[in-house]
Design a protein around this motif. Structure first.
Motif, PDB file in Angstrom:
ATOM      1  N   GLU A  63      45.370  -9.564  -4.325  1.00  0.00           N
ATOM      2  CA  GLU A  63      45.337  -8.869  -3.713  1.00  0.00           C
ATOM      3  C   GLU A  63      44.550  -7.349  -4.171  1.00  0.00           C
ATOM      4  N   ILE A  64      44.058  -6.599  -3.328  1.00  0.00           N
ATOM      5  CA  ILE A  64      43.081  -5.487  -3.824  1.00  0.00           C
ATOM      6  C   ILE A  64      43.951  -4.187  -3.457  1.00  0.00           C
ATOM      7  N   GLU A  65      44.448  -3.288  -4.366  1.00  0.00           N
ATOM      8  CA  GLU A  65      44.929  -2.142  -4.252  1.00  0.00           C
ATOM      9  C   GLU A  65      44.016  -0.916  -3.879  1.00  0.00           C
ATOM     10  N   THR A  66      44.615   0.134  -3.097  1.00  0.00           N
ATOM     11  CA  THR A  66      43.599   1.196  -2.868  1.00  0.00           C
ATOM     12  C   THR A  66      42.887   1.813  -4.285  1.00  0.00           C
ATOM     13  N   GLY A  67      41.479   1.806  -4.246  1.00  0.00           N
ATOM     14  CA  GLY A  67      40.820   2.346  -5.353  1.00  0.00           C
ATOM     15  C   GLY A  67      40.588   1.355  -6.488  1.00  0.00           C
ATOM     16  N   GLU A  68      40.960  -0.007  -6.408  1.00  0.00           N
ATOM     17  CA  GLU A  68      40.826  -0.876  -7.299  1.00  0.00           C
ATOM     18  C   GLU A  68      39.205  -1.619  -7.199  1.00  0.00           C
ATOM     19  N   ILE A  69      38.833  -1.893  -8.224  1.00  0.00           N
ATOM     20  CA  ILE A  69      37.327  -2.866  -8.115  1.00  0.00           C
ATOM     21  C   ILE A  69      37.917  -4.021  -8.712  1.00  0.00           C
ATOM     22  N   VAL A  70      38.116  -5.130  -7.905  1.00  0.00           N
ATOM     23  CA  VAL A  70      38.441  -6.418  -8.217  1.00  0.00           C
ATOM     24  C   VAL A  70      37.152  -7.236  -8.206  1.00  0.00           C
ATOM     25  N   ALA A  71      36.819  -8.088  -9.171  1.00  0.00           N
ATOM     26  CA  ALA A  71      35.423  -8.796  -9.291  1.00  0.00           C
ATOM     27  C   ALA A  71      36.039 -10.277  -9.124  1.00  0.00           C
ATOM     28  N   LEU A  72      35.280 -11.017  -8.313  1.00  0.00           N
ATOM     29  CA  LEU A  72      35.566 -12.380  -8.092  1.00  0.00           C
ATOM     30  C   LEU A  72      34.248 -13.192  -8.765  1.00  0.00           C
ATOM     31  N   VAL A  73      34.590 -13.877  -9.879  1.00  0.00           N
ATOM     32  CA  VAL A  73      33.276 -14.570 -10.870  1.00  0.00           C
ATOM     33  C   VAL A  73      33.521 -16.043 -10.516  1.00  0.00           C
ATOM     34  N   GLY A  74      32.501 -16.729 -10.706  1.00  0.00           N
ATOM     35  CA  GLY A  74      32.566 -18.081 -10.796  1.00  0.00           C
ATOM     36  C   GLY A  74      31.119 -19.025 -10.604  1.00  0.00           C
ATOM     37  N   GLU A  75      30.821 -19.832 -11.141  1.00  0.00           N
ATOM     38  CA  GLU A  75      29.447 -20.456 -10.973  1.00  0.00           C
ATOM     39  C   GLU A  75      29.046 -20.501  -9.275  1.00  0.00           C
ATOM     40  N   SER A  76      27.712 -20.823  -9.245  1.00  0.00           N
ATOM     41  CA  SER A  76      27.374 -21.132  -7.916  1.00  0.00           C
ATOM     42  C   SER A  76      27.849 -22.154  -7.089  1.00  0.00           C
ATOM     43  N   GLY A  77      28.271 -21.859  -6.082  1.00  0.00           N
ATOM     44  CA  GLY A  77      29.030 -22.972  -5.203  1.00  0.00           C
ATOM     45  C   GLY A  77      30.511 -23.008  -5.552  1.00  0.00           C
ATOM     46  N   SER A  78      31.175 -22.002  -6.235  1.00  0.00           N
ATOM     47  CA  SER A  78      32.476 -22.130  -6.478  1.00  0.00           C
ATOM     48  C   SER A  78      33.330 -21.556  -5.300  1.00  0.00           C
ATOM     49  N   GLY A  79      32.507 -20.820  -4.164  1.00  0.00           N
ATOM     50  CA  GLY A  79      33.244 -20.365  -3.241  1.00  0.00           C
ATOM     51  C   GLY A  79      33.527 -18.915  -2.907  1.00  0.00           C
ATOM     52  N   LYS A  80      32.694 -18.295  -3.791  1.00  0.00           N
ATOM     53  CA  LYS A  80      32.703 -16.682  -3.635  1.00  0.00           C
ATOM     54  C   LYS A  80      32.316 -16.021  -2.509  1.00  0.00           C
ATOM     55  N   THR A  81      31.283 -16.582  -1.888  1.00  0.00           N
ATOM     56  CA  THR A  81      30.616 -16.161  -0.654  1.00  0.00           C
ATOM     57  C   THR A  81      31.521 -16.378   0.683  1.00  0.00           C
ATOM     58  N   LEU A  82      32.044 -17.629   0.606  1.00  0.00           N
ATOM     59  CA  LEU A  82      32.702 -18.104   1.660  1.00  0.00           C
ATOM     60  C   LEU A  82      34.374 -17.198   1.669  1.00  0.00           C
ATOM     61  N   THR A  83      34.785 -16.887   0.351  1.00  0.00           N
ATOM     62  CA  THR A  83      35.861 -16.002   0.271  1.00  0.00           C
ATOM     63  C   THR A  83      35.451 -14.576   1.304  1.00  0.00           C
ATOM     64  N   ALA A  84      34.306 -14.003   0.699  1.00  0.00           N
ATOM     65  CA  ALA A  84      33.946 -12.871   1.408  1.00  0.00           C
ATOM     66  C   ALA A  84      33.875 -12.876   3.020  1.00  0.00           C
ATOM     67  N   LEU A  85      33.189 -13.939   3.224  1.00  0.00           N
ATOM     68  CA  LEU A  85      32.950 -14.317   4.737  1.00  0.00           C
ATOM     69  C   LEU A  85      34.296 -14.456   5.407  1.00  0.00           C
ATOM     70  N   ALA A  86      35.245 -15.226   4.606  1.00  0.00           N
ATOM     71  CA  ALA A  86      36.376 -15.179   5.340  1.00  0.00           C
ATOM     72  C   ALA A  86      37.255 -14.114   5.680  1.00  0.00           C
TER      73      ALA A  86
END
Ligand SMILES: Nc1ncnc2c1ncn2[C@@H]1O[C@H](COP(=O)(O)OP(=O)(O)O)[C@@H](O)[C@H]1O
Ligand SMILES: [Mg+2]
Length: 333
Positions: free
Chosen positions: A30-53
């Motif tokens: 979850e992301i709270e109001t005003g929070e900066i949450v970083a999603l890290v992982g190597e290429s192909g781990s699913g970061k962009t798909l998470t954003a697109l979802a």
């Protein structure tokens, strides 16, 4: 109050040649109001798909197999496309890696910074003023000139700042930034991070109470360490560790996080390129029960063959890990 964004047990899959392939499994955060949450992982781990979802912009051949996504407590993963259009840009803003592809080359920067506000019904009298205000807020010394410029007249870093102005001008509650600095050199990268931090912490120019939340995506732990309030580590479509930067970076609990950190030169925690052809390894779905990191983990033993370590990510502790033998207490060097 529910968190601003809630992603619950999100799973994505694709079907190719009649074979299902799971691309994301049971991702919860979850992301709270005003929070900066970083999603890290190597290429192909699913970061962009998470954003697109989250933005409901998944490619046609990828579908949400399970899970829920809530914005301000309301489910958005089941909304009709029209309703989602009203959320995109207004409540959820997206910044991508390559601003040349997200800015239209035949329209002025000013037009494009104003566009989102026009679409989302800001009064005409406010649109121009806000556009210039945001161009100034992303550190253009001469917002008037930039306003009249075309994207090709700007450098890569300037285009990215223009893009940030365009995305933030309608005051979205959540900004998803997918590798926003990856195409830029290190000094420019730093400037972009500072701009994002500034905009995030002061809220909008006229409403300083409304702090923006960020999902900040990067393959680069060094970049993430400069901006994140909380870090999510993704490995082959599964979260393996979640926690505040001071814990995750100085005492990583998952062997994968530790491997990422060990591979980074101390002076600039930068991640190595993934091995060629490593697309997250693969077609074959692991047998149920086995730890997802089993085949690469230097510490794996018989227990890890039987035990996915899932339970570790449940619960509410601030630092969580999906590993049956976490490095807690031994991660410090
Ligand atoms: N449209 C698609 N069809 C099939 N597989 C895809 C598609 N998009 C991405 N993938 C696969 O999903 C995985 C995650 O991709 P992505 O989210 O782009 O990773 P990241 O952003 O972390 O580099 C990769 O293995 C990638 O090959
Ligand atoms: Mg990506």
């Amino acid at each position: 109050m529910p968190p601003l964004l809630e992603v619950r047990r999100l799973s994505l899959e694709t079907v190719a040649h009649g074979q299902k392939r799971r691309l994301l499994r049971d991702v919860s955060f979850e992301i709270e109001t005003g929070e900066i949450v970083a999603l890290v992982g190597e290429s192909g781990s699913g970061k962009t798909l998470t954003a697109l979802a989250i933005a409901r912009l998944l490619p046609n051949n990828v579908r949400q197999h399970a899970g829920e996504i809530r914005l301000g407590g309301e489910r958005i993963d089941a909304l009709a496309e029209e309703a989602m259009c009203r959320i995109r840009g207004k409540r959820i803003g997206m910044i991508f890696q390559e601003p040349m592809t997200s800015l239209n080359p035949v329209l002025t920067v000013g037009f494009q910074v104003e566009e989102g506000m026009r679409i989302h019904g800001f009064p005409a009298s406010e649109v121009r003023r806000r556009a210039k205000e945001y161009l100034a807020a992303v550190r253009f010394r001469d917002p008037e000139r930039i306003f009249r410029s075309y994207p090709h007249e700007l450098s890569g870093g300037e285009r990215q700042r223009a893009m940030i102005a365009a995305v933030l001008a309608p005051s979205p509650e959540l900004v998803i930034a997918d590798e926003p600095t990856t195409a830029l050199d290190v000094t420019i990268q730093k400037e972009i991070l500072e701009v994002l931090r500034e905009l995030q912490s002061r809220g909008t120019p006229e409403d300083s109470s409304g702090k923006t939340s960020f999902l900040f995506i990067s393959h680069d732990l060094a970049v993430v360490s400069e901006i994140a309030d909380r870090i999510l580590v993704l490995y082959r479509g599964s979260l393996v560790e979640v926690g505040p930067p001071e814990k995750v970076l100085s005492a990583p609990a998952h062997p994968y996080t530790k491997a990422l950190l060990d591979a980074i030169p101390r002076e600039r925690l930068r991640l190595p390129e993934p091995p060629p052809g490593d697309e997250g390894e693969g077609e074959e779905n692991e047998p149920e029960g086995k730890c997802i990191y089993f085949s690469r983990c230097p510490l794996a033993d018989a227990v890890c063959r039987k035990e996915p370590g899932l339970s570790g990510l449940e619960g509410r502790q601030e630092h969580r890990v999906k590993c049956v033998k976490p490095l807690l207490g031994t991660g410090k060097e």
